[in-house]
Design an enzyme around this catalytic site. Structure first.
Site, PDB file in Angstrom:
ATOM      1  N   GLY A   8       0.812  -1.206   0.000  1.00 24.95           N
ATOM      2  CA  GLY A   8       0.000   0.000   0.000  1.00 24.95           C
ATOM      3  C   GLY A   8       0.849   1.260   0.000  1.00 24.95           C
ATOM      4  CB  ALA A   9      -0.171   4.810   0.019  1.00 23.88           C
ATOM      5  CB  SER A  11       3.670  -0.275   2.361  1.00 24.71           C
ATOM      6  OG  SER A  11       4.139  -0.368   1.021  1.00 24.71           O
ATOM      7  CE  LYS A  13       4.404   0.749  -3.105  1.00 26.30           C
ATOM      8  NZ  LYS A  13       3.695   1.535  -2.094  1.00 26.30           N
ATOM      9  CB  SER A  14      10.205   3.766  -2.885  1.00 26.29           C
ATOM     10  OG  SER A  14       9.151   3.814  -3.830  1.00 26.29           O
ATOM     11  CB  ALA A  32      11.276   7.813 -12.412  1.00 30.69           C
ATOM     12  CB  THR A  33       6.372   5.193 -14.073  1.00 34.02           C
ATOM     13  OG1 THR A  33       5.966   5.046 -12.713  1.00 34.02           O
ATOM     14  CG2 THR A  33       7.120   3.956 -14.546  1.00 34.02           C
ATOM     15  CG  HIS A  48      10.199   8.683  -4.356  1.00 33.40           C
ATOM     16  ND1 HIS A  48      10.309   7.321  -4.290  1.00 33.40           N
ATOM     17  CD2 HIS A  48       8.970   8.991  -3.884  1.00 33.40           C
ATOM     18  CE1 HIS A  48       9.193   6.813  -3.794  1.00 33.40           C
ATOM     19  NE2 HIS A  48       8.359   7.811  -3.537  1.00 33.40           N
ATOM     20  CG  ASP A  81       9.317   3.555  -7.325  1.00 27.43           C
ATOM     21  OD1 ASP A  81       8.113   3.266  -7.261  1.00 27.43           O
ATOM     22  OD2 ASP A  81       9.950   4.058  -6.380  1.00 27.43           O
TER      23      ASP A  81
END
Length: 177
Positions: A8-9, A11, A13-14, A32-33, A48, A81
């Site tokens: 989730g947001a 969480s 991950k990155s 990066a997207t 980020h 990401d």
């Protein structure tokens, strides 16, 4: 090794992706997207970027993700990401076109020799969205996540900064589900 990190947001991950890439001992390329469509998103992107080592290379690929992955030196570690933002960027396309692009991405990821880490959101844990666009996004992203997971060597669910392994139920365990 192809690793999928989902959750989730906020969480972790990155952060987990950055840790995995850092210990690879290789040059790292961050694909990066995200696009800075407003001030809040620009701020998120800046945070980020600040969390990544300055010697890493960044490639912006908001739509042509498979093509960007294929341009990276095969010996460099890669972080993609994230798939959720990529799918958001593609919602002007038909679902079939998005799934074709995801299949191309899965192929490009599978071809890589060096460590590759893909970050995505898990959006199917909450309530059913109350509008068609949000339900479509949830459904398309869920399928894209499964497409990438199907070619991954390992996958983890990130929760509260920790990671939980995601296992495939193959062999004798499959019959119990």
């Amino acid at each position: 090794m192809l690793t999928l990190l989902t959750g989730g947001a906020r969480s972790g991950k990155s952060s987990a992706a950055v840790r995995l890439a850092t210990v690879s001992g290789r040059a790292v390329v961050y694909v990066a997207t995200a696009e800075a469509g407003d001030d809040e998103m620009a701020d998120r992107i800046s945070r980020h970027q600040a969390d990544r080592p300055s010697e890493w290379t960044t490639i912006d690929a908001p739509r042509a993700l498979a093509e960007a992955v294929r341009t990276v030196d095969t010996q460099a570690a890669v972080i993609v990401d994230c798939l959720a933002l990529w799918v958001t960027n593609l919602l002007d396309l038909a679902d079939e076109e998005i799934h074709e692009r995801a299949a191309a991405l899965a192929g490009a990821l599978r071809e890589r020799q060096a460590d590759t880490i893909v970050v995505t959101n898990e959006v199917g844990d909450g309530i059913v969205p109350d509008n068609a666009v949000a339900r479509r996004f949830r459904d398309v992203l869920g399928t894209v996540n499964q497409q990438v997971r199907s070619v991954s060597d390992q996958a983890y669910l990130c929760v509260a900064g920790g990671v939980i392994p995601i296992t495939d139920l193959t062999g004798p365990e499959a019959g119990r589900v």
